[in-house]
Design a protein around this motif. Structure first.
Motif, PDB file in Angstrom:
ATOM      1  N   ILE A  31      15.595  -2.396  -2.051  1.00 44.02           N
ATOM      2  CA  ILE A  31      14.653  -2.041  -0.985  1.00 44.02           C
ATOM      3  C   ILE A  31      14.516  -0.527  -0.980  1.00 44.02           C
ATOM      4  CG2 ILE A  31      14.185  -2.159   1.495  1.00 44.02           C
ATOM      5  CD1 ILE A  31      15.973  -4.691   1.516  1.00 44.02           C
ATOM      6  N   LYS A  32      13.292  -0.013  -1.117  1.00 47.37           N
ATOM      7  CA  LYS A  32      13.140   1.414  -1.373  1.00 47.37           C
ATOM      8  C   LYS A  32      11.820   1.937  -0.814  1.00 47.37           C
ATOM      9  CE  LYS A  32      11.396   0.051  -5.917  1.00 47.37           C
ATOM     10  NZ  LYS A  32      11.418   0.245  -7.377  1.00 47.37           N
ATOM     11  N   GLY A  33      11.812   3.227  -0.542  1.00 47.72           N
ATOM     12  CA  GLY A  33      10.611   3.913  -0.100  1.00 47.72           C
ATOM     13  C   GLY A  33      10.839   5.402  -0.150  1.00 47.72           C
ATOM     14  N   THR A  34       9.779   6.174  -0.263  1.00 47.99           N
ATOM     15  CA  THR A  34       9.901   7.631  -0.203  1.00 47.99           C
ATOM     16  C   THR A  34       9.688   8.100   1.233  1.00 47.99           C
ATOM     17  OG1 THR A  34       7.597   8.320  -0.492  1.00 47.99           O
ATOM     18  CG2 THR A  34       8.784   7.635  -2.471  1.00 47.99           C
ATOM     19  N   ALA A  35      10.090   9.330   1.498  1.00 49.47           N
ATOM     20  CA  ALA A  35       9.957   9.873   2.857  1.00 49.47           C
ATOM     21  C   ALA A  35       8.497  10.030   3.268  1.00 49.47           C
ATOM     22  CB  ALA A  35      10.676  11.213   2.944  1.00 49.47           C
ATOM     23  N   LYS A  36       7.574  10.001   2.315  1.00 51.28           N
ATOM     24  CA  LYS A  36       6.151  10.125   2.632  1.00 51.28           C
ATOM     25  C   LYS A  36       5.513   8.817   3.094  1.00 51.28           C
ATOM     26  CE  LYS A  36       4.851  13.753  -0.715  1.00 51.28           C
ATOM     27  NZ  LYS A  36       3.991  14.019  -1.904  1.00 51.28           N
ATOM     28  N   ALA A  67      16.425   5.594   0.312  1.00 55.82           N
ATOM     29  CA  ALA A  67      15.301   6.501   0.121  1.00 55.82           C
ATOM     30  C   ALA A  67      15.276   6.947  -1.328  1.00 55.82           C
ATOM     31  CB  ALA A  67      15.448   7.712   1.038  1.00 55.82           C
ATOM     32  N   VAL A  68      14.075   7.007  -1.917  1.00 51.99           N
ATOM     33  CA  VAL A  68      13.927   7.450  -3.298  1.00 51.99           C
ATOM     34  C   VAL A  68      12.938   8.608  -3.347  1.00 51.99           C
ATOM     35  CG1 VAL A  68      14.468   5.179  -4.230  1.00 51.99           C
ATOM     36  CG2 VAL A  68      12.078   5.772  -3.764  1.00 51.99           C
ATOM     37  N   SER A  69      12.953   9.334  -4.456  1.00 51.14           N
ATOM     38  CA  SER A  69      12.065  10.493  -4.602  1.00 51.14           C
ATOM     39  C   SER A  69      10.983  10.279  -5.647  1.00 51.14           C
ATOM     40  CB  SER A  69      12.893  11.727  -4.982  1.00 51.14           C
ATOM     41  OG  SER A  69      13.608  11.503  -6.184  1.00 51.14           O
ATOM     42  N   TYR A  70      11.111   9.254  -6.494  1.00 57.65           N
ATOM     43  CA  TYR A  70      10.139   9.064  -7.568  1.00 57.65           C
ATOM     44  C   TYR A  70       8.890   8.356  -7.062  1.00 57.65           C
ATOM     45  CZ  TYR A  70      12.531   4.523  -7.697  1.00 57.65           C
ATOM     46  OH  TYR A  70      13.100   3.314  -7.357  1.00 57.65           O
ATOM     47  N   ASN A  71       7.839   8.369  -7.874  1.00 55.95           N
ATOM     48  CA  ASN A  71       6.546   7.782  -7.498  1.00 55.95           C
ATOM     49  C   ASN A  71       6.093   8.351  -6.157  1.00 55.95           C
ATOM     50  OD1 ASN A  71       4.251   6.188  -7.563  1.00 55.95           O
ATOM     51  ND2 ASN A  71       5.288   4.316  -6.948  1.00 55.95           N
ATOM     52  N   ASP A  72       6.181   9.685  -6.036  1.00 54.89           N
ATOM     53  CA  ASP A  72       5.999  10.338  -4.733  1.00 54.89           C
ATOM     54  C   ASP A  72       4.764  11.230  -4.705  1.00 54.89           C
ATOM     55  OD1 ASP A  72       6.956  10.638  -2.110  1.00 54.89           O
ATOM     56  OD2 ASP A  72       7.786  12.603  -2.587  1.00 54.89           O
ATOM     57  N   ASP A  73       3.798  10.958  -5.569  1.00 58.23           N
ATOM     58  CA  ASP A  73       2.608  11.790  -5.590  1.00 58.23           C
ATOM     59  C   ASP A  73       1.708  11.469  -4.401  1.00 58.23           C
ATOM     60  OD1 ASP A  73       2.286   9.251  -7.249  1.00 58.23           O
ATOM     61  OD2 ASP A  73       0.198   9.804  -6.917  1.00 58.23           O
ATOM     62  N   GLY A  74       0.776  12.363  -4.143  1.00 59.00           N
ATOM     63  CA  GLY A  74      -0.220  12.127  -3.100  1.00 59.00           C
ATOM     64  C   GLY A  74       0.183  12.687  -1.753  1.00 59.00           C
ATOM     65  N   GLU A  75      -0.753  12.611  -0.822  1.00 59.05           N
ATOM     66  CA  GLU A  75      -0.558  13.118   0.533  1.00 59.05           C
ATOM     67  C   GLU A  75       0.435  12.252   1.293  1.00 59.05           C
ATOM     68  OE1 GLU A  75      -3.301  13.749   4.575  1.00 59.05           O
ATOM     69  OE2 GLU A  75      -4.222  13.250   2.639  1.00 59.05           O
ATOM     70  N   GLY A  76       1.239  12.878   2.134  1.00 61.37           N
ATOM     71  CA  GLY A  76       2.223  12.149   2.920  1.00 61.37           C
ATOM     72  C   GLY A  76       1.603  11.422   4.097  1.00 61.37           C
ATOM     73  N   GLY A  91       0.802  -1.218   0.000  1.00 60.32           N
ATOM     74  CA  GLY A  91       0.000   0.000   0.000  1.00 60.32           C
ATOM     75  C   GLY A  91       0.830   1.261   0.000  1.00 60.32           C
ATOM     76  N   LYS A  92       0.138   2.360  -0.279  1.00 62.15           N
ATOM     77  CA  LYS A  92       0.803   3.645  -0.471  1.00 62.15           C
ATOM     78  C   LYS A  92       0.179   4.690   0.446  1.00 62.15           C
ATOM     79  CE  LYS A  92       1.939   6.714  -4.366  1.00 62.15           C
ATOM     80  NZ  LYS A  92       1.846   6.823  -5.837  1.00 62.15           N
TER      81      LYS A  92
END
Length: 515
Positions: free
Chosen positions: A389-394, A416-425, A332-333
């Motif tokens: 293994i990856k995730g954004t700060a959100k 940590a990655v920055s892509y696919n980072d749309d939407g509310e944190g 989930g996101k």
């Protein structure tokens, strides 16, 4: 069943055989072997953690004992014992026979005929796709049903988006939404309940192939027209997405989409050419995939096998030729994934190989959490990334308790990655912790899209900026870095703590600059 505490020892039952599989013991060495005893019959010298026992009788219980044969000992060491029952011989419902009359000429659409056969299938029956190419749109399977594809049989998905209507509730890249129905849908998506479908099998020596890149492009083009006003309102915010196709591409059908199902088996098939992910399991339990070949080169987001907010998922003895991740583990996101809060846990991947694609990814949609992932005896040397293994700060959530042993890997990346980072944190960064990497060849080699190789960082560990969310508790033991042309022995560490190295050696030669 008698096993060591927490030791996995199970079987995939068929009418005349069992494929038995088990966890790799912590102390097993490269030269150690396994022995299976079935009554008076002994199979020894097994060099993998799975084996087929054939020549059995249907609907019969067999007691099976598993032992470890150590090179340094004369007597085998008992590991586990269990009783397994072979499957019954089911009556086959041939989709070409009356009253269904499906036509396997590769041109005639047989959706209705095949669906009627699936609807008629009882617990002591199985739907048979015989030799031929059977063109179809979206199909559904329910509890206690089985689909068998004979050798030289192909279930071929249509490339027309209309054949996957009406849309159904699904999850894509961590968000629940209305998507085109998949070629085969098992169960119905509902995060508020547990498993509502059970005991579904798809097996055989044939192929299940989707509409591929053609269906992918047609869906995206159609959806872009439907969403033109919404896309225009995004303006510069569109740059938060992976690319211009991200939003219209989210409604694409998968090849096989399994939802809220306990006991799903995919056995022996060639699967692929989906318009997006190939096998996607959401809110599921007790999933087994074995002996399969995955083909999806040339498809954007052409993942092979994606467990998503699911538990007890096993993948072994499979080969991957994918256009994206061979495996992508998700939950989930943000913030929806945090609110639903259903982790993916207890995943086993072993005896697999990949000739293309990105490798094994965990994330970046991991807001519901991911834990207890074990990978061993795999060859990911030809992958683009390896273990990623990856995730954004959100995102929030966590990825913890990951073990990778006795594998060849292009690279190990935890970052940590920055892509696919749309939407509310989600309000906080993820927690990445408790990783163990042992007895590995890590090549430090990146395979480019055109098939050439270049050096890259062999091991990258880079956590989030907040010290409370640094990567922590990582063990690197008995690891050879490089060892191939265009390999690298480079390790990069940042924003991490408690990283232990023991027996890590750089033996390759970097022939060009590391990216």
């Amino acid at each position: 069943m008698t096993t060591k505490t927490g030791f996995l020892f199970r079987a995939v039952p068929r009418a005349y055989s069992l494929t038995v599989y088990w966890d790799k013991p912590e102390t097993a060495g490269a030269s150690d072997r396994y022995r299976l005893r079935i009554g008076d019959r002994v199979i020894d010298g097994i060099d993998r953690t799975f084996a087929m026992i054939d020549g059995l009788d249907p609907d019969t219980e067999y007691s099976v004992e598993l032992s470890l044969q150590r090179r340094t000992r004369t007597e085998p060491e008992a590991l586990a014992a269990a009783t397994f029952r072979t499957a019954i011989v089911k009556r086959m419902i041939d989709v070409t026979a009356a009253p269904y009359h499906a036509i396997g000429d590769g041109r005639t659409l047989s959706t209705d005929a095949i669906q009627r056969a699936l609807d008629d299938c009882g617990q002591d029956e199985a739907v048979l796709i015989p030799a031929g190419v059977f063109l179809t749109g979206a199909l559904r399977m329910r509890s206690h049903s089985e689909l068998v594809l004979a050798e030289d049989a192909t279930l071929q998905g249509s490339a027309d988006p209309r054949d996957y209507e009406p849309r159904v509730k699904a999850r894509f890249e961590g968000l629940e939404m209305e998507c085109y129905a998949s070629l085969i849908t098992v169960g119905e998506l509902d995060h508020t309940v547990g498993c509502t479908t059970e005991d579904v099998t798809i097996r055989g020596k044939g192929s299940i192939l989707g509409g591929g890149a053609e269906l992918m492009h047609r869906v995206i083009d159609s959806e872009r027209i439907r969403l033109r006003d919404e896309l225009a309102r995004l303006g510069e915010a569109i740059h938060e997405y992976e690319n211009a196709d991200t939003i219209p591409g989210r409604v694409r059908p998968r090849l096989i989409d399994v939802n809220n199902t306990r006991g799903f088996t995919l056995d022996g098939l060639t699967v692929g050419r989906s318009s997006s992910w190939n096998i996607h399991m959401t809110y599921c339990e007790q999933v087994v995939t074995c002996g399969c070949t995955f083909e999806s080169v040339g498809v954007w987001n052409g993942d092979g096998w994606d467990p998503d907010s699911s538990e007890d998922c096993v993948l072994f003895d499979c080969r991957f030729h994918t256009g994206d991740d061979m495996v992508a583990i998700k939950s989930g996101k943000n913030p929806e994934g945090n609110a639903i809060g259903r982790p993916t846990s207890h995943v086993r991947i072993f005896g697999c190989s990949s000739s293309s694609g990105h490798g094994v990814a965990i994330g970046s949609e991991m807001s519901g959490g991911v834990e207890d992932i074990r990978i061993w005896d795999c060859d990911f040397a030809a992958c683009r990334y390896g273990i990623h293994i990856k995730g954004t700060a959100k995102r929030g959530g966590y990825v913890r308790d990951v073990t990778v042993r006795d594998c060849a890997i292009a690279a190990i990346t935890i970052h940590a990655v920055s892509y696919n980072d749309d939407g509310e944190g989600a309000g906080s960064a993820p927690m990445f912790e408790r990783y163990r990497f042992e007895h590995l060849d890590v090549l430090g080699r990146l395979r480019t899209e055109n098939g050439s190789d270049r050096p890259t960082t062999a091991i990258l560990i880079r956590g989030f900026d907040d010290p409370e969310h640094w990567v922590r508790d990582v063990t690197l033991r008995d690891i050879r870095l490089g060892a191939v042309p265009d390999g690298s022995g480079r390790i990069e560490l940042a924003n991490c703590r408690d990283v232990r190295m023991d027996g890590v050696s750089a033996v390759g030669v970097v022939t060009t600059k590391v990216d």
